[in-house]
Each structure stands twice: as structure tokens, then as C-alpha cells.
Design an enzyme around this catalytic site. Structure first.
Site, PDB file in Angstrom:
ATOM      1  N   THR A 141      -3.928  21.957  -0.756  1.00 40.59           N
ATOM      2  CA  THR A 141      -3.655  21.420  -2.097  1.00 40.59           C
ATOM      3  C   THR A 141      -3.443  22.518  -3.114  1.00 40.59           C
ATOM      4  O   THR A 141      -2.687  22.350  -4.069  1.00 40.59           O
ATOM      5  CB  THR A 141      -4.844  20.527  -2.535  1.00 40.59           C
ATOM      6  OG1 THR A 141      -4.913  19.441  -1.642  1.00 40.59           O
ATOM      7  CG2 THR A 141      -4.673  20.000  -3.941  1.00 40.59           C
TER       8      THR A 141
ATOM      9  N   TYR B 191       0.192  13.557  -3.641  1.00 36.74           N
ATOM     10  CA  TYR B 191       1.048  14.740  -3.705  1.00 36.74           C
ATOM     11  C   TYR B 191       1.275  15.234  -2.287  1.00 36.74           C
ATOM     12  O   TYR B 191       0.681  14.721  -1.330  1.00 36.74           O
ATOM     13  CB  TYR B 191       0.375  15.845  -4.544  1.00 36.74           C
ATOM     14  CG  TYR B 191      -0.983  16.225  -3.980  1.00 36.74           C
ATOM     15  CD1 TYR B 191      -2.133  15.565  -4.392  1.00 36.74           C
ATOM     16  CD2 TYR B 191      -1.103  17.210  -2.996  1.00 36.74           C
ATOM     17  CE1 TYR B 191      -3.372  15.869  -3.844  1.00 36.74           C
ATOM     18  CE2 TYR B 191      -2.331  17.518  -2.445  1.00 36.74           C
ATOM     19  CZ  TYR B 191      -3.455  16.847  -2.873  1.00 36.74           C
ATOM     20  OH  TYR B 191      -4.670  17.145  -2.326  1.00 36.74           O
TER      21      TYR B 191
ATOM     22  N   SER C 252      -4.612  21.588   6.018  1.00 36.06           N
ATOM     23  CA  SER C 252      -5.618  22.222   6.886  1.00 36.06           C
ATOM     24  C   SER C 252      -6.105  21.342   8.025  1.00 36.06           C
ATOM     25  O   SER C 252      -6.606  21.851   9.036  1.00 36.06           O
ATOM     26  CB  SER C 252      -6.792  22.729   6.055  1.00 36.06           C
ATOM     27  OG  SER C 252      -7.546  21.672   5.531  1.00 36.06           O
TER      28      SER C 252
ATOM     29  N   THR D 243      -8.631  22.077   1.600  1.00 36.53           N
ATOM     30  CA  THR D 243     -10.088  21.911   1.552  1.00 36.53           C
ATOM     31  C   THR D 243     -10.646  21.114   2.734  1.00 36.53           C
ATOM     32  O   THR D 243     -11.843  21.173   2.996  1.00 36.53           O
ATOM     33  CB  THR D 243     -10.520  21.233   0.234  1.00 36.53           C
ATOM     34  OG1 THR D 243      -9.871  19.968   0.128  1.00 36.53           O
ATOM     35  CG2 THR D 243     -10.197  22.097  -0.960  1.00 36.53           C
ATOM     36  N   ASP D 244      -9.773  20.363   3.443  1.00 36.75           N
ATOM     37  CA  ASP D 244     -10.297  19.504   4.518  1.00 36.75           C
ATOM     38  C   ASP D 244     -11.081  20.284   5.576  1.00 36.75           C
ATOM     39  O   ASP D 244     -12.164  19.882   5.980  1.00 36.75           O
ATOM     40  CB  ASP D 244      -9.150  18.749   5.214  1.00 36.75           C
ATOM     41  CG  ASP D 244      -8.614  17.602   4.374  1.00 36.75           C
ATOM     42  OD1 ASP D 244      -8.843  17.602   3.147  1.00 36.75           O
ATOM     43  OD2 ASP D 244      -7.960  16.713   4.941  1.00 36.75           O
TER      44      ASP D 244
ATOM     45  N   LYS E 104     -17.653  20.194   2.671  1.00 42.30           N
ATOM     46  CA  LYS E 104     -16.969  19.340   1.686  1.00 42.30           C
ATOM     47  C   LYS E 104     -17.793  18.073   1.534  1.00 42.30           C
ATOM     48  O   LYS E 104     -17.935  17.301   2.480  1.00 42.30           O
ATOM     49  CB  LYS E 104     -15.552  19.028   2.151  1.00 42.30           C
ATOM     50  CG  LYS E 104     -14.706  18.326   1.098  1.00 42.30           C
ATOM     51  CD  LYS E 104     -13.249  18.216   1.537  1.00 42.30           C
ATOM     52  CE  LYS E 104     -12.411  17.583   0.424  1.00 42.30           C
ATOM     53  NZ  LYS E 104     -10.985  17.515   0.773  1.00 42.30           N
TER      54      LYS E 104
ATOM     55  N   GLU F 274     -36.691  14.015  18.723  1.00 40.97           N
ATOM     56  CA  GLU F 274     -36.158  12.690  19.089  1.00 40.97           C
ATOM     57  C   GLU F 274     -35.870  12.579  20.584  1.00 40.97           C
ATOM     58  O   GLU F 274     -35.848  11.487  21.140  1.00 40.97           O
ATOM     59  CB  GLU F 274     -34.858  12.432  18.320  1.00 40.97           C
ATOM     60  CG  GLU F 274     -35.044  12.052  16.868  1.00 40.97           C
ATOM     61  CD  GLU F 274     -35.484  10.609  16.684  1.00 40.97           C
ATOM     62  OE1 GLU F 274     -35.386   9.821  17.635  1.00 40.97           O
ATOM     63  OE2 GLU F 274     -35.939  10.287  15.565  1.00 40.97           O
TER      64      GLU F 274
HETATM   65  N1  GLU Z   1      -5.520  17.570   3.460  1.00 48.69           N
HETATM   66  C1  GLU Z   1      -4.948  18.705   2.838  1.00 48.69           C
HETATM   67  C2  GLU Z   1      -5.545  20.006   3.366  1.00 48.69           C
HETATM   68  O1  GLU Z   1      -6.696  20.084   3.700  1.00 48.69           O
HETATM   69  C3  GLU Z   1      -5.055  18.690   1.363  1.00 48.69           C
HETATM   70  C4  GLU Z   1      -6.461  18.604   0.846  1.00 48.69           C
HETATM   71  C5  GLU Z   1      -6.905  19.763   0.023  1.00 48.69           C
HETATM   72  O2  GLU Z   1      -6.483  20.899   0.195  1.00 48.69           O
HETATM   73  O3  GLU Z   1      -7.739  19.516  -0.859  1.00 48.69           O
HETATM   74  O4  GLU Z   1      -4.821  20.969   3.437  1.00 48.69           O
END
Ligand code: GLU
Length: 354
Positions: free
Chosen positions: A36, A50, A83, A116-117, A189, A311
């Protein structure tokens, strides 16, 4: 007296050196991979709708000219990808590229811009396989570059500031998001819609304000130079295959069996609660363990840790506990551990130490 002359000379030289050291900027390379932070939407009000991985690295750097006041910044486009689509092939090639850069005497730090994924996975992998004290900072953003109040520019500015700062050396691979500095091993995350997306149950290591890091904690776990894993020892473009099965009520054994049939070397069980395994699944997991598939008990609960022999009787079954690693981190650590051997006790030692 010669010693007095020597002292005066030393003083004069060190006084002369001060202004130079004040102006000598560190060299930081930004390695762009997409996500992103390089995303673009149709309008400025599209903060969640986007396309990721659109903007090239030079445009990312040009959008934040202030970074050149912090360091001599250059860019490399390693990938242009969302990602979640990163596989071992991209991960290993990225690690090799970062390793090569950090070995150069004139590179003082590296920033990796990332979706971020799976940012936490890449950061953790670099934390485990790059033998360098130089700062490695992974950064992303939650809003695309075209959005109102895009968070990417300030995150990038902070990441460059961190990578250029001598105090970041030797602290392990760092994740810089939303003014927080996290350790790669325990950052995750935690929310998928807001800019404060990253959390660690043990807290941030520090915070970065107006280009200056303030530190409050330090990780006691092995990382980077003290890691027994080294990207230079890993050959090929795939790690030993490890997959995750998500725990819930009323499960079928089929997912475990299918992964074993597909040839996985370990299964991370994202168990309920303290990494529990339903009684009716225990025989299946033990059968797979006997066949040589390592069973790693992690938890679907985001906080706390899995206790060995609590457990489940892990010693009796020859299973491994992931301790405080979430399933996705456990998957990577297990894959790296399997590059060294298949002994469950050794894998368990590795889970305690990293
Ligand atoms: N799903 C995409 C990625 O991880 C966009 C999400 C993001 O970067 O926040 O590249």
C-alpha cells in the site's frame, strides 16, 4: 615537550573533525517491494479501495524530499507486489539482496518498503538470517499514496531516520509504523483498517518523533549477528514446507492429512486457547509425527504464550511448542529450523532462543 605537542595536535585534529562528522550523512538504501505504501487509488477519498504496488521507488523517494536531509538515500526496486503474494522465492531473493547491500562498506542502513499483510513475516525472516549490525528497518503504510492524510510519507521519513541513526545498530530488524519502533520477532498486524495497524504484546521498543528515535526496551532474544541461521548458507529458492491449520470447534482431520500427503515437513497448529488440540485429533497428529511431520503447537489467541506440557503432554508426543510466536512466525522459524535438521528437541530449543 613532545607529549604536550602531541596532545595539542590531537585536540586540534578532533576539533576540526567535529564539524565534518556533523555534516557527514549516513548512506541509506530504500529497497521497495510494493504494498500500500506504493499503492494508488482512484480518488483522494479512497483510503481502503485502491491497487497496491503501483508507484515506483523513485517516485516514493521524490514524494518525501526531506529524507535527503537525514541521509544520502538511494532506491532499489526489488519487487512490485502485494505482500500476500510473496512466496519463499521472493523472500529469499529479497534477503539475499539486503544481505549484499549491507555487506557494502558504504551502506550504513537499509529500509524495506513492504505491504503490511505479511510485513511481519519478512521482517522476522530478515531478523533471523541477515548477519549484520547495521539497521534494517521494514516499513509500510495503511493508506495509499493518493489518499487524504496518507501515512506512507511520514512512515518512510521515520524509517529512513531510524536506518540512518547509529542508535539503531545491533537492535535486530525493526518495524517502523505510525511512530512506533517494533522488534520484528513480536510485532504483528493487529487491525486491518486503521493506521495504528501494528502491535506487539510486549510493547514497542521505542518511538520516533521528528526524525529522532527514543528507546525504552531491547529484545533479549537472538537476532541477526547472534542468529545461527544465515542467508548465505541457504541454497535454492524454497524453504522446507511448513503449513498452518487453524483450530476451531468441530474440526475434521482432513486438512492435516492433506498437508502431510502434499509433503509438508511440519504443521503449525493454530490451536484454540493455550494451543489446545481436540482429543479426537490427537491420534491423527501423533500418526503424522511418527511419519516424520513435526507438530508445532501455536495458538489462534493473539496474546500470551503456549506452555509446554500444559494442555498436551508434548514430551510424550514429541511435539514442539511455539511459545509466544504467532502461527505465521512459528511457520517461518520452523522452516528455518528444519534447514538444520529434524530433531524435535532441537527445534524446541530454537523456539526458546529466538
Ligand atoms: N495486501 C496488500 C499488501 O500487503 C496491501 C495492504 C497493505 O500494504 O497495507 O501488500
Amino acid at each position: 615537550m613532545p607529549s604536550q605537542i602531541l596532545k595539542s595536535l590531537t585536540l586540534a585534529v578532533s576539533l576540526l573533525a567535529v564539524p565534518f562528522s556533523l555534516y557527514a550523512k549516513n548512506n541509506v538504501v530504500v529497497v521497495a517491494t510494493g504494498g500500500t505504501i506504493a499503492g494508488a487509488g482512484a480518488s483522494s477519498t479512497n483510503s481502503a479501495t485502491y491497487t497496491a504496488a503501483k508507484v515506483p521507488v523513485n517516485a516514493l523517494l521524490d514524494a518525501v524530499p526531506q529524507i535527503q536531509n537525514l541521509a544520502n538515500v538511494t532506491g532499489v526496486q526489488a519487487l512490485q507486489i502485494a505482500s500476500e503474494s510473496i512466496t519463499d522465492k521472493e523472500l529469499l531473493s529479497l534477503a539475499r539482496q539486503v544481505n549484499d547491500l549491507l555487506k557494502k562498506p558504504d551502506v550504513n542502513g537499509v529500509v524495506i518498503t513492504h505491504g503490511t499483510d505479511t510485513l511481519e513475516e519478512t521482517a522476522f525472516f530478515l531478523n533471523l538470517v541477515i548477519h549484520s549490525d547495521k539497521p534494517i528497518v521494514v516499513v509500510g503504510s495503511m493508506r495509499p499514496s493518493t489518499a487524504l492524510s496518507a501515512d506512507g510519507p511520514l512512515n518512510l521519513y521515520s524509517a529512513v531516520a531510524l536506518a540512518a541513526d547509529e542508535s539503531a545498530r545491533g537492535k535486530g530488524t525493526l518495524v517502523m509504523m505510525n511512530d512506533d519502533i517494533f522488534a520484528a520477532r513480536d510485532v504483528t498486524k493487529g487491525i486491518n483498517i486503521h493506521t495504528n495497524a501494528f502491535v506487539s504484546q510486549w510493547g514497542a521498543l521505542g518511538t520516533l518523533v521528528e526524525g529522532k528515535p527514543y528507546w525504552f526496551r531491547q529484545s533479549v532474544k537472538r537476532h541477526n549477528k547472534s542468529s545461527e541461521f544465515n542467508i548465505e548458507d541457504i541454497k535454492g529458492d524454497a524453504l522446507p514446507s511448513v503449513q498452518i491449520v487453524y483450530g476451531s470447534g468441530n474440526m475434521l482431520p482432513d486438512a492435516y492429512l492433506a498437508y502431510a500427503k502434499a509433503g509438508v515437513k511440519a504443521i503449525v497448529n493454530a490451536g484454540t486457547g493455550n494451543g489446545s488440540v481436540a482429543g479426537y485429533l490427537v491420534p491423527t497428529l501423533n500418526q503424522l509425527q511418527q511419519q516424520g511431520v513435526q507438530i508445532i503447537r501455536s495458538s489462534r489467541v493473539p496474546q500470551g504464550f503456549v506452555l509446554r506440557n500444559a494442555e498436551q503432554p508434548d514430551d510424550k508426543y514429541g511435539w514442539v511448542v511455539a511459545h509466544d510466536f504467532n502461527p505465521q512466525k512459528a511457520k517461518l522459524l520452523a522452516a528455518l529450523a528444519l534447514t538444520k535438521g529434524k530433531d524435535a528437541k532441537e527445534i524446541q530449543r530454537i523456539f526458546w532462543e529466538y
